[in-house]
Write an enzyme that holds these catalytic residues in place. Structure first.
Site, short mmCIF file in Angstrom:
data_model
loop_
_atom_site.label_atom_id
_atom_site.label_comp_id
_atom_site.label_asym_id
_atom_site.label_seq_id
_atom_site.Cartn_x
_atom_site.Cartn_y
_atom_site.Cartn_z
N HIS A 80 36.25 -3.12 29.06
CA HIS A 80 36.04 -4.00 30.20
C HIS A 80 36.43 -3.35 31.52
CE1 HIS A 80 34.44 -7.76 29.27
NE2 HIS A 80 35.37 -8.12 28.39
N ARG B 13 14.63 -5.39 25.21
CA ARG B 13 15.00 -5.31 23.78
C ARG B 13 15.38 -6.71 23.30
NH1 ARG B 13 17.40 -0.03 25.36
NH2 ARG B 13 16.72 1.54 23.86
N ARG C 209 9.41 -6.41 24.20
CA ARG C 209 9.22 -5.82 22.87
C ARG C 209 9.58 -6.85 21.81
NH1 ARG C 209 12.71 -0.68 21.06
NH2 ARG C 209 14.36 -2.22 20.78
N GLU D 288 6.96 5.74 18.68
CA GLU D 288 8.29 6.23 18.29
C GLU D 288 8.31 6.76 16.88
OE1 GLU D 288 11.20 3.07 18.56
OE2 GLU D 288 9.80 1.56 17.87
N ASN E 254 14.05 7.80 21.63
CA ASN E 254 15.27 7.73 20.81
C ASN E 254 14.93 7.89 19.33
OD1 ASN E 254 16.30 7.12 23.27
ND2 ASN E 254 16.67 4.96 22.84
N ASP E 255 13.90 7.15 18.93
CA ASP E 255 13.47 7.26 17.53
C ASP E 255 12.52 8.43 17.32
OD1 ASP E 255 14.89 5.28 16.09
OD2 ASP E 255 13.71 3.74 17.11
N ARG F 118 19.88 9.92 14.79
CA ARG F 118 20.36 9.79 16.17
C ARG F 118 21.82 9.33 16.24
NH1 ARG F 118 16.70 4.54 18.14
NH2 ARG F 118 18.36 3.87 19.50
N CYS G 259 10.32 4.64 27.36
CA CYS G 259 11.50 3.77 27.52
C CYS G 259 12.70 4.25 26.73
CB CYS G 259 11.15 2.33 27.16
SG CYS G 259 10.54 2.17 25.47
C1 PEP Z 1 13.48 4.22 21.31
O1 PEP Z 1 13.45 4.33 20.08
O2 PEP Z 1 13.33 5.16 22.10
C2 PEP Z 1 13.71 2.91 21.93
C3 PEP Z 1 13.59 2.73 23.23
O3 PEP Z 1 14.07 1.89 21.13
P1 PEP Z 1 15.54 1.67 20.50
O4 PEP Z 1 16.48 2.59 21.21
O5 PEP Z 1 15.83 0.23 20.74
O6 PEP Z 1 15.32 2.03 19.07
MG MG Z 2 13.28 2.64 18.75
#
Ligand code: PEP
Ligand code: MG
Length: 539
Positions: free
Chosen positions: A187, A294, A330, A429, A452-453, A463, A500
């Site tokens: 916090h 999200r 999403r 992704e 990210n994925d 990850r 994203c």
């Molecule tokens: C991603 O996979 O890049 C993404 C934006 O979704 P999340 O991080 O929620 O899996």
């Molecule tokens: Mg993802």
């Protein structure tokens, strides 16, 4: 020099003020008069409530309602019969003094929260301790308002700063703070960022390494703290600080700018949100819309599924805030590392390759339809688009569109408003979607690359796994090729391609992505202005 975790960006040069944790000694006493002891306890909790009310008002004025809410939760704990009732019962049943009774209950709460896996719940221990310490001080009659009266250019140093300590900091005098413990999500760190006070946390023994009055330099970007620097170093950091503040001010000019590259290509910079209210900060930072909502966060931290009505309110809120701009919602991406307590899923060997996101939604149309209906109804209030996560084949996209069409037909029959031309896109992704992007592009309205994925699946590098994080490389040529293929495929069909994943907000990748033709970048609110600036410098 000491190194910690930079929790809030910026530079400060000032004098150390070590906040003493006046630990109230807890003595155990057997009491004679239970009613008298209960009255003492009540007086202390009443005083605590009054103090919290005051701090909350101050925090609300200086940091806004959202940040002040932490004090609301402190007051709720005070009013929680399970908490206060347990203390009272301990006094009555065991005939112990209020301090001892309170301390037992605090220990119990701390043990319960501490045993939880959830980082967020672990951080809540600080809240429980904060409320407890305040009641104890009131029981002992100790002054609780120590921090409010420090001198100019003060750097506050503490083992840990409680939320109420942070809220009491006088922004005109306190130029930074340092703590022994804590992480980026505590916090105090979050509040430091809101107050825009540079802060370094997790410094270990900083309360012992410095003395009151020591001259300190704090670098909130790198987490460096320099103790009693010589004059040249001070000069060096004065220059850094000046440049930082100047740049921050300069960046504000970009809030209303619709950025273009030097060659005139318009590029959208959008924000990622988890809660509907997050859209406020995103828009205040000059976003061109929401590139990723999200929605699974609407489903988390609760005991049951959010109803269509509840979800509708959330989507409507975002729709109204983005207005003409685009808000990409999403659909539920649960499974993998995100679990719901009320939706038990079978244990899986490889949850990231398992029953999640669109796979779960197509299997559980009952859940999926509630969400789609709510998003559609939200689309009557602003420019929302729908995005499906974890798409690996065209069939999945067609099936999802079929369910969407069913929902539209139902709403129409019920006479409920929605945007009939709502845009639908997919997250790219999974490498299969990137490889087949040319096929997908014929049918979708847009792509958003979820790096990210995409990175973890392309490089077979989890990850979440620290051990192999060196493999998780956004600039790996294989990843870049897939990104390029996706962008080109979208453009060939006249569609737009956004991104994203975290890579979109990584300043080291911006120029490369612009060069590859990315149309939209979506990132956390605080990165938006910096990204705009870099984009304007691109060819
Ligand atoms: C991603 O996979 O890049 C993404 C934006 O979704 P999340 O991080 O929620 O899996
Ligand atoms: Mg993802």
């Amino acid at each position: 020099m000491k190194k910690g975790i930079g929790a809030s960006k910026g530079y400060a040069i000032g004098y150390a003020f070590i906040k003493k944790d006046e630990e109230v000694k807890i003595e155990e006493r057997i009491i004679e008069n239970i009613d008298e002891e209960l009255a003492r306890l009540k007086a202390a909790t009443d005083a605590t409530r009054a103090q919290l009310e005051k701090i909350k008002d101050k925090a609300e004025k200086e940091m806004g309602a959202e940040k002040a809410a932490v004090f609301e939760s402190h007051m709720m704990l005070l009013d929680d019969p399970e908490f206060t009732g347990a203390i009272e019962m301990n006094v009555s049943n065991n005939k112990v003094n209020a301090e001892k009774a309170l301390n037992d209950v605090l220990d119990m709460y701390i043990a319960i929260f501490g045993s939880m896996e959830d980082e967020y719940m672990k951080e809540r221990i600080a809240d429980v301790k904060d409320v407890g310490a305040r009641i104890l001080k009131n029981l002992a009659g100790v002054d609780t308002e120590g921090l409010a009266s420090v001198g100019e250019n003060t750097i506050v140093i503490a083992h840990d700063l409680t939320p109420s300590d942070t809220a009491q900091l006088d922004r005109n005098k306190v130029v930074a703070f340092l703590t022994n413990i804590g992480g980026r999500t505590s916090h105090s760190a979050i509040m430091a960022r809101t107050l825009e006070i540079p802060a370094v946390v997790g410094l270990g023994t900083i309360t012992e390494d410095v003395k009151n009055g020591d001259l300190l330099i704090v670098d909130g970007n790198t987490g460096d703290v320099i103790i009693n620097p010589d004059e040249t170093v001070v000069k060096e950091y004065e220059a850094k600080k000046e440049a930082f503040l100047k740049e921050k001010e300069e960046l504000k000019k970009l809030i209303d700018v619709k950025v273009k590259t030097k060659s005139g290509k318009r590029i959208e910079v959008c924000g990622n949100i988890g809660k509907p209210e997050d859209v406020d900060a995103v828009m205040a930072n000059g976003a061109d819309g929401v590139g990723l909502f999200r929605t699974e966060f609407l489903y988390m931290d609760r005991d049951d599924m959010p109803s269509e009505e509840e979800q509708y309110e959330a989507y409507k809120y975002v729709a109204e805030k983005v207005g003409e701009k685009l808000g990409i919602v999403r659909t539920l991406d649960i499974g993998g590392d995100k679990k719901l307590s009320y939706l038990p899923l079978p244990e899986e060997e490889n949850p990231f390759l398992g029953y999640r996101a669109i796979r779960l939604c197509l299997d559980r149309k009952d859940i999926f339809k509630v969400q789609l209906r709510a998003i559609l109804r939200g689309s009557a209030h602003g420019n929302l688009a729908i995005m499906f996560p974890m798409i690996s084949s065209l069939e999945e996209f067609f099936q999802a569109k079929e369910v969407l069409a069913e929902c539209m037909a139902e709403l129409k029959a019920e006479g409920k408003a929605y945007n009939e031309n709502i845009k639908t896109g997919i997250m790219v992704e999974i490498p299969a979607a990137a490889v087949m992007a040319d096929e997908f592009a014929k049918h979708v309205d847009f792509f958003s690359i979820g790096t990210n994925d995409l990175i973890q699946y392309t490089l077979a590098a989890d990850r979440m796994n620290e051990k192999i994080s060196y493999l998780y490389n956004p600039m790996h040529p294989a990843v870049l090729r897939l990104i390029k293929m996706t962008i080109d495929a979208a453009h060939k069909e006249g569609k737009f391609c956004g991104m994203c994943g975290e890579m979109a907000g990584d300043e080291r990748a911006t120029a490369k992505l612009v060069e590859m033709g990315l149309d939209e970048f979506s990132m956390s609110a605080s990165s938006i202005l910096g990204a705009k600036k870099i984009i304007m410098d691109c060819e």
